[in-house]
Write an enzyme that holds these catalytic residues in place. Structure first.
Site, PDB file in Angstrom:
ATOM      1  N   ALA A 223       0.807  -1.220   0.000  1.00 27.01           N
ATOM      2  CA  ALA A 223       0.000   0.000   0.000  1.00 27.01           C
ATOM      3  C   ALA A 223       0.842   1.273   0.000  1.00 27.01           C
ATOM      4  O   ALA A 223       0.350   2.342   0.345  1.00 27.01           O
ATOM      5  CB  ALA A 223      -0.926  -0.024   1.208  1.00 27.01           C
TER       6      ALA A 223
ATOM      7  N   ASN B 104       1.514  -3.857   7.378  1.00 24.40           N
ATOM      8  CA  ASN B 104       2.498  -4.559   6.555  1.00 24.40           C
ATOM      9  C   ASN B 104       3.471  -3.589   5.890  1.00 24.40           C
ATOM     10  O   ASN B 104       4.615  -3.941   5.617  1.00 24.40           O
ATOM     11  CB  ASN B 104       1.781  -5.367   5.474  1.00 24.40           C
TER      12      ASN B 104
ATOM     13  N   HIS C  61      -0.673   6.718   4.401  1.00 22.90           N
ATOM     14  CA  HIS C  61       0.684   6.430   4.875  1.00 22.90           C
ATOM     15  C   HIS C  61       1.595   7.587   4.478  1.00 22.90           C
ATOM     16  O   HIS C  61       1.665   7.938   3.299  1.00 22.90           O
ATOM     17  CB  HIS C  61       1.225   5.143   4.228  1.00 22.90           C
TER      18      HIS C  61
HETATM   19  N1  LIG Z   1       1.740  -6.226   1.808  1.00 17.55           N
HETATM   20  C1  LIG Z   1       0.794  -5.303   2.016  1.00 17.55           C
HETATM   21  O1  LIG Z   1       0.961  -4.112   1.801  1.00 17.55           O
HETATM   22  C2  LIG Z   1      -0.529  -5.729   2.533  1.00 17.55           C
HETATM   23  C3  LIG Z   1      -1.626  -4.862   2.460  1.00 17.55           C
HETATM   24  C4  LIG Z   1      -2.841  -5.304   2.932  1.00 17.55           C
HETATM   25  C5  LIG Z   1      -2.967  -6.544   3.510  1.00 17.55           C
HETATM   26  N2  LIG Z   1      -1.882  -7.354   3.611  1.00 17.55           N
HETATM   27  C6  LIG Z   1      -1.955  -8.682   4.243  1.00 17.55           C
HETATM   28  O2  LIG Z   1      -2.355  -9.639   3.280  1.00 17.55           O
HETATM   29  C7  LIG Z   1      -3.099 -10.676   3.928  1.00 17.55           C
HETATM   30  C8  LIG Z   1      -4.443 -10.859   3.217  1.00 17.55           C
HETATM   31  O3  LIG Z   1      -5.191  -9.652   3.300  1.00 17.55           O
HETATM   32  P1  LIG Z   1      -6.750  -9.626   2.965  1.00 17.55           P
HETATM   33  O4  LIG Z   1      -7.184  -8.217   3.032  1.00 17.55           O
HETATM   34  O5  LIG Z   1      -7.012 -10.426   1.733  1.00 17.55           O
HETATM   35  O6  LIG Z   1      -7.334 -10.415   4.246  1.00 17.55           O
HETATM   36  P2  LIG Z   1      -8.748 -11.128   4.381  1.00 17.55           P
HETATM   37  O7  LIG Z   1      -8.986 -11.253   5.840  1.00 17.55           O
HETATM   38  O8  LIG Z   1      -9.771 -10.460   3.536  1.00 17.55           O
HETATM   39  O9  LIG Z   1      -8.486 -12.587   3.758  1.00 17.55           O
HETATM   40  C9  LIG Z   1      -7.617 -13.528   4.331  1.00 17.55           C
HETATM   41  C10 LIG Z   1      -8.115 -14.921   3.958  1.00 17.55           C
HETATM   42  O10 LIG Z   1      -7.128 -15.872   4.332  1.00 17.55           O
HETATM   43  C11 LIG Z   1      -7.718 -16.918   5.110  1.00 17.55           C
HETATM   44  N3  LIG Z   1      -6.711 -17.367   6.065  1.00 17.55           N
HETATM   45  C12 LIG Z   1      -6.164 -16.679   7.087  1.00 17.55           C
HETATM   46  N4  LIG Z   1      -5.213 -17.398   7.695  1.00 17.55           N
HETATM   47  C13 LIG Z   1      -5.132 -18.590   7.026  1.00 17.55           C
HETATM   48  C14 LIG Z   1      -4.328 -19.748   7.169  1.00 17.55           C
HETATM   49  N5  LIG Z   1      -3.401 -19.833   8.132  1.00 17.55           N
HETATM   50  N6  LIG Z   1      -4.526 -20.764   6.312  1.00 17.55           N
HETATM   51  C15 LIG Z   1      -5.471 -20.683   5.347  1.00 17.55           C
HETATM   52  N7  LIG Z   1      -6.257 -19.613   5.146  1.00 17.55           N
HETATM   53  C16 LIG Z   1      -6.092 -18.565   5.986  1.00 17.55           C
HETATM   54  C17 LIG Z   1      -8.961 -16.308   5.745  1.00 17.55           C
HETATM   55  O11 LIG Z   1      -9.940 -17.291   6.012  1.00 17.55           O
HETATM   56  C18 LIG Z   1      -9.415 -15.310   4.672  1.00 17.55           C
HETATM   57  O12 LIG Z   1     -10.296 -15.894   3.732  1.00 17.55           O
HETATM   58  C19 LIG Z   1      -3.240 -10.249   5.399  1.00 17.55           C
HETATM   59  O13 LIG Z   1      -2.250 -10.882   6.190  1.00 17.55           O
HETATM   60  C20 LIG Z   1      -2.982  -8.763   5.362  1.00 17.55           C
HETATM   61  O14 LIG Z   1      -2.447  -8.256   6.575  1.00 17.55           O
HETATM   62  C21 LIG Z   1      -0.682  -6.975   3.117  1.00 17.55           C
END
Ligand SMILES: NC(=O)c1ccc[n+]([C@@H]2O[C@H](COP(=O)([O-])OP(=O)(O)OC[C@H]3O[C@@H](n4cnc5c(N)ncnc54)[C@H](O)[C@@H]3O)[C@@H](O)[C@H]2O)c1
Length: 269
Positions: A122, A189, A219
């Site tokens: 982001a 993140n 941010h």
């Molecule tokens: N790199 C970045 O800048 C950035 C930005 C936003 C979000 N993220 C991260 O990316 C990830 C996904 O974000 P999102 O918005 O899609 O989240 P979300 O909550 O919408 O989706 C996550 C999905 O993963 C599943 N899940 C969680 N832990 C699991 C596991 N151990 N095994 C199997 N399935 C699992 C959940 O059931 C859910 O369907 C999060 O960890 C979030 O913090 C990163």
């Protein structure tokens, strides 16, 4: 390709593959919520196989697995994915600030000759941070979100701040990136990305502000050192299906996959 996590980011990536925006095939997916993986499969034209567990996803005949699940998923599953000789794109980058996980990833890449991709998420400007990393003295990140985008963070288990009672812009956390990603695992993140690209998670400073009047995830990054200084401000629209996640994070992940799968020009550092 394989997908671990079928939430906000995972689903958007799957749609981008399904519509041909990314030239790849999504053949295997897994989510520990069968509801979420089922919902996603129903919406795709080219139906991937839903694996019964993450081990079967790791062992599936794909070249790359996209992790879009959680820090726990990275902690628990990254080694098995690398051992199965798959490249990985990690979204839950905060997990890598745990040194033992970082070492597992680095050793896994070396031992199995695999690559791990961390999209810019982001924020913008990681290319600049990387370029000046040896000359950086100071990196600060100020993140402002609506209180509802911070709900559920570990931080609130021990803090007496009542998010629902916040009526004006309020600093709720100041500290190192290392601590911030542990206390706000689903929110910050970008602090992990900045740390890994720059001067590390102890020296990268983070401030988190809850502002009930904003509908954006903002941010602001300040970087300073022998090279000079720069500041970056990104005002992100939250993802419609998950207010913690910014739209740009999904778009950056799609762009990263296009770059991996494409043969066209590589623009930027
Ligand atoms: N790199 C970045 O800048 C950035 C930005 C936003 C979000 N993220 C991260 O990316 C990830 C996904 O974000 P999102 O918005 O899609 O989240 P979300 O909550 O919408 O989706 C996550 C999905 O993963 C599943 N899940 C969680 N832990 C699991 C596991 N151990 N095994 C199997 N399935 C699992 C959940 O059931 C859910 O369907 C999060 O960890 C979030 O913090 C990163």
């Amino acid at each position: 390709m394989g997908l671990l996590g079928c939430g906000a980011i995972g689903s958007e990536i799957a749609f981008a593959i399904d519509s041909g925006k990314i030239s790849a095939k999504l053949t295997h997916i897994y989510d520990f919520s069968k509801d979420n993986s089922g919902k996603l499969v129903n919406m795709l034209q080219n139906k991937p196989i839903v694996t019964e567990n993450v081990g079967l996803l790791a062992a599936s005949p794909v070249d790359l697995i996209i992790e879009a699940a959680s820090q726990d998923a990275v902690r628990d599953d990254i080694l098995s994915i690398l051992q199965n000789r798959k490249d990985v794109m990690i979204m839950s980058v905060g997990a890598l600030l745990d040194e033992s996980i970082f070492d597992i990833v680095m050793d896994g890449c070396k031992d199995f000759n695999k690559r791990v991709y961390l999209p810019s998420g982001a924020i913008i400007g990681l290319d600049g941070i990387r370029a000046v990393r040896d000359e950086l003295d100071l990196v600060t990140l100020v993140t402002t979100k609506n209180p509802k985008a911070l709900k559920g963070a570990k931080f609130f288990e021990t803090s007496n701040i009542d998010l629902d009672g916040i009526t004006q812009s309020t600093i709720i956390y100041e500290g190192s990136a290392q601590e911030a990603v542990r206390l706000f695992p689903a929110n910050i993140n970008v602090a992990a990305l900045l740390s890994l690209a720059g001067i590390g998670s102890q020296k990268t400073r983070v401030k988190i502000i809850a502002d009930p009047s904003t509908d954006k995830n903002t941010h602001e990054i300040q970087a300073e050192g022998k090279f000079g200084k720069f500041s970056i401000k990104v005002e992100n629209m939250p993802s419609p299906s998950n207010p913690k996640t910014s739209r740009l994070a999904t778009l950056a992940a799609i762009e990263c996959l296009k770059k991996i799968c494409g043969t066209s020009l590589n623009i930027g550092t």
